[in-house]
Design an enzyme around this catalytic site. Structure first.
Site, PDB file in Angstrom:
ATOM      1  N   ASP A  29       0.667  -1.439   0.093  1.00 37.22           N
ATOM      2  CA  ASP A  29       0.026   0.303  -0.524  1.00 37.22           C
ATOM      3  C   ASP A  29       1.073   1.525   0.237  1.00 37.22           C
ATOM      4  O   ASP A  29       2.068   0.818   0.035  1.00 37.22           O
ATOM      5  CB  ASP A  29      -1.318  -0.255   1.276  1.00 37.22           C
ATOM      6  CG  ASP A  29      -0.129   0.135   1.994  1.00 37.22           C
ATOM      7  OD1 ASP A  29       0.794  -0.775   2.396  1.00 37.22           O
ATOM      8  OD2 ASP A  29      -1.063  -0.112   3.796  1.00 37.22           O
ATOM      9  N   TYR A  58       2.797   4.128   0.934  1.00 38.86           N
ATOM     10  CA  TYR A  58       3.760   5.252   1.370  1.00 38.86           C
ATOM     11  C   TYR A  58       2.659   6.545   2.579  1.00 38.86           C
ATOM     12  O   TYR A  58       1.916   6.767   2.245  1.00 38.86           O
ATOM     13  CB  TYR A  58       4.996   5.912   1.586  1.00 38.86           C
ATOM     14  CG  TYR A  58       6.333   4.976   0.801  1.00 38.86           C
ATOM     15  CD1 TYR A  58       6.490   4.583   1.083  1.00 38.86           C
ATOM     16  CD2 TYR A  58       6.527   6.062  -0.462  1.00 38.86           C
ATOM     17  CE1 TYR A  58       7.578   3.417   0.834  1.00 38.86           C
ATOM     18  CE2 TYR A  58       7.468   4.598  -0.979  1.00 38.86           C
ATOM     19  CZ  TYR A  58       7.997   4.099  -0.591  1.00 38.86           C
ATOM     20  OH  TYR A  58       9.507   3.102  -1.249  1.00 38.86           O
ATOM     21  N   PHE A 117       7.174   1.895  -3.786  1.00 39.11           N
ATOM     22  CA  PHE A 117       7.816   1.909  -4.059  1.00 39.11           C
ATOM     23  C   PHE A 117       8.685   3.193  -4.479  1.00 39.11           C
ATOM     24  O   PHE A 117       9.695   3.882  -3.750  1.00 39.11           O
ATOM     25  CB  PHE A 117       8.968   0.947  -4.276  1.00 39.11           C
ATOM     26  CG  PHE A 117       8.534  -0.694  -3.958  1.00 39.11           C
ATOM     27  CD1 PHE A 117       8.971  -0.503  -2.983  1.00 39.11           C
ATOM     28  CD2 PHE A 117       7.954  -1.206  -4.605  1.00 39.11           C
ATOM     29  CE1 PHE A 117       8.966  -1.649  -2.409  1.00 39.11           C
ATOM     30  CE2 PHE A 117       7.722  -2.726  -4.094  1.00 39.11           C
ATOM     31  CZ  PHE A 117       7.957  -2.958  -3.399  1.00 39.11           C
ATOM     32  N   HIS A 134      11.001  -9.888  -0.205  1.00 39.59           N
ATOM     33  CA  HIS A 134      10.275  -8.875   0.402  1.00 39.59           C
ATOM     34  C   HIS A 134      11.739  -8.235   0.312  1.00 39.59           C
ATOM     35  O   HIS A 134      12.994  -8.340   1.066  1.00 39.59           O
ATOM     36  CB  HIS A 134       9.620  -8.306   0.983  1.00 39.59           C
ATOM     37  CG  HIS A 134       9.115  -6.786   1.113  1.00 39.59           C
ATOM     38  ND1 HIS A 134       9.424  -5.463   1.272  1.00 39.59           N
ATOM     39  CD2 HIS A 134       7.596  -6.151   0.459  1.00 39.59           C
ATOM     40  CE1 HIS A 134       8.237  -4.639   0.893  1.00 39.59           C
ATOM     41  NE2 HIS A 134       8.218  -5.033   0.281  1.00 39.59           N
TER      42      HIS A 134
END
Length: 226
Positions: free
Chosen positions: A64, A66, A77, A186
């Site tokens: 989701d 930032y 990202f 991740h």
């Protein structure tokens, strides 16, 4: 809320007519009216608007947006040029340096990737300020699942870079034999050392694109400060 106006609109239109989407829309509008929500509402669909369906060559899936002020602008990202580079993106840059020799830039603005056909899609497209995952379960997941299904139907090579279990679960229905699924942990500081570092997804992606007669991605993000 912003709209989608490019070639994503046709295949996604049926989602906009679904009861779940009407409820999602009402929830999101209410959230923007009553809380601080990220990204800015005009940026919600930037992943789709920056990377038309017909241009998608690579898919990167985030969780989701930032949730701190000024960070999110609709691409997973990525942060605006003047914002500090978040820890997961620091690790993505380290892997890029190790894999392809890219220098580590002074910013985390990834629009250059989106412009080349990298769909940078979060599973959930909005979030309350300072509350990670606060819009989980309000309906975005169903909408972004529909986008993945549309991609799965594309009759051309597409690479999915799936980092972490949520991204891998998201693309579990991708079964198009022309598509390549690359999986790794991740890039977050909690898990990057478990196999994200050394995964070489960027070079493997470009090799696959070139083998299929497509332009590789120029992954180097340039410096913005002089």
């Amino acid at each position: 809320m912003s709209a989608i106006s490019n070639d994503w609109l046709g295949p996604l239109t049926k989602e906009f007519r679904e009861p779940y989407y009407k409820k999602l829309y009402e929830t999101v509008v209410n959230e923007y009216n009553t809380h601080q929500i990220f990204p800015p509402s005009d940026d919600i669909f930037n992943a789709f608007n920056y990377t038309p369906l017909g241009n998608v060559k690579v898919v990167i899936i985030g969780q989701d947006p930032y949730h701190n002020v000024g960070q999110a602008h609709g691409l997973c990202f990525s942060v605006k040029p003047e914002v500090d580079i978040p820890p997961s993106l620091v690790n993505i840059y380290k892997e890029l340096q190790d894999d392809l020799g890219c220098f580590i830039p002074d910013n985390g603005y990834l629009k250059k990737w989106a412009d080349q056909g990298v769909l940078m899609l979060n599973s959930v497209l909005t979030v309350r300020a300072h509350q990670a995952n606060s819009h989980k379960g309000i309906g975005w997941e169903k909408f972004t699942d529909a986008a993945i299904s549309i991609l799965n139907q594309q009759d051309r090579p597409i690479v999915y870079m799936l980092w972490g279990k949520p991204a891998q679960d998201k693309a579990a229905k991708v079964d198009n034999p022309k598509h390549l699924l690359l999986k790794a942990p991740h890039p977050s500081p909690l898990s990057a050392f478990r196999g994200f570092f050394g995964c070489k997804h960027f070079s493997r992606c470009n090799q696959f694109l070139q083998e299929n007669g497509m332009e590789p991605i120029d992954w180097q993000i340039e410096n913005v400060k002089h």
